[in-house]
Design a protein around this motif. Structure first.
Motif, mmCIF file in Angstrom:
data_model
loop_
_atom_site.group_PDB
_atom_site.id
_atom_site.type_symbol
_atom_site.label_atom_id
_atom_site.label_comp_id
_atom_site.label_asym_id
_atom_site.label_seq_id
_atom_site.Cartn_x
_atom_site.Cartn_y
_atom_site.Cartn_z
ATOM 1 N N TRP A 123 39.349 47.948 47.536
ATOM 2 C CA TRP A 123 40.638 47.541 46.411
ATOM 3 C C TRP A 123 41.609 48.185 48.016
ATOM 4 N N GLY A 132 47.537 34.708 41.078
ATOM 5 C CA GLY A 132 48.260 36.137 40.610
ATOM 6 C C GLY A 132 47.569 37.224 41.454
ATOM 7 N N GLU A 133 48.266 38.199 41.319
ATOM 8 C CA GLU A 133 47.316 39.170 41.492
ATOM 9 C C GLU A 133 46.598 39.931 41.222
ATOM 10 N N ALA A 134 45.714 41.177 41.352
ATOM 11 C CA ALA A 134 44.313 41.776 40.768
ATOM 12 C C ALA A 134 45.049 43.120 42.283
ATOM 13 N N LYS A 135 44.802 43.804 41.262
ATOM 14 C CA LYS A 135 44.773 45.401 41.292
ATOM 15 C C LYS A 135 43.518 46.279 41.303
ATOM 16 N N PHE A 145 47.155 45.158 46.192
ATOM 17 C CA PHE A 145 46.428 44.042 45.422
ATOM 18 C C PHE A 145 46.013 42.960 46.151
ATOM 19 N N GLU A 202 40.196 39.278 34.095
ATOM 20 C CA GLU A 202 40.614 38.550 33.287
ATOM 21 C C GLU A 202 41.246 37.650 33.115
ATOM 22 N N ALA A 203 41.990 37.540 34.797
ATOM 23 C CA ALA A 203 42.236 35.565 35.393
ATOM 24 C C ALA A 203 41.481 34.511 35.262
ATOM 25 N N THR A 215 38.545 44.474 37.091
ATOM 26 C CA THR A 215 38.719 44.070 35.508
ATOM 27 C C THR A 215 40.019 42.516 35.993
ATOM 28 N N ASP A 216 41.000 42.830 36.654
ATOM 29 C CA ASP A 216 41.770 41.747 37.527
ATOM 30 C C ASP A 216 41.645 40.246 36.895
#
Length: 81
Positions: free
Chosen positions: A78, A40-43, A29, A50-51, A46-47
């Protein structure tokens, strides 16, 4: 002389840190900061989108350093090396 002595350094609202290994059995992440706060965390990319949307930020170009700063890779990075 028309050149500046120091290069331009952008200060985007969104900072995506380098890839971190996940716990065993979990995917890697990246930590996401918005306005200097960890959100937060992004994997996946798109995360990140969204954040940003959750904080009212519309990203038109993920490669624009004035919008998003990618540390340790770009929007396609990633996995750990």
């Amino acid at each position: 002389m028309t050149e500046q002595a120091a290069p331009y350094m952008s200060h985007p609202r969104i900072l995506v840190h380098a890839v971190m290994p996940g716990k065993p059995g979990s995917p890697p992440f990246r930590i996401v900061e918005i306005d200097g706060q960890v959100v937060g965390e992004a994997k996946a990319v798109t995360d990140v989108l969204e954040a940003a949307a959750a904080y009212g930020i519309t990203i038109h170009d993920l490669d624009d350093p004035d919008q998003v700063r990618w540390v340790g890779g770009d929007k396609f990075t990633w996995a750990t090396h």
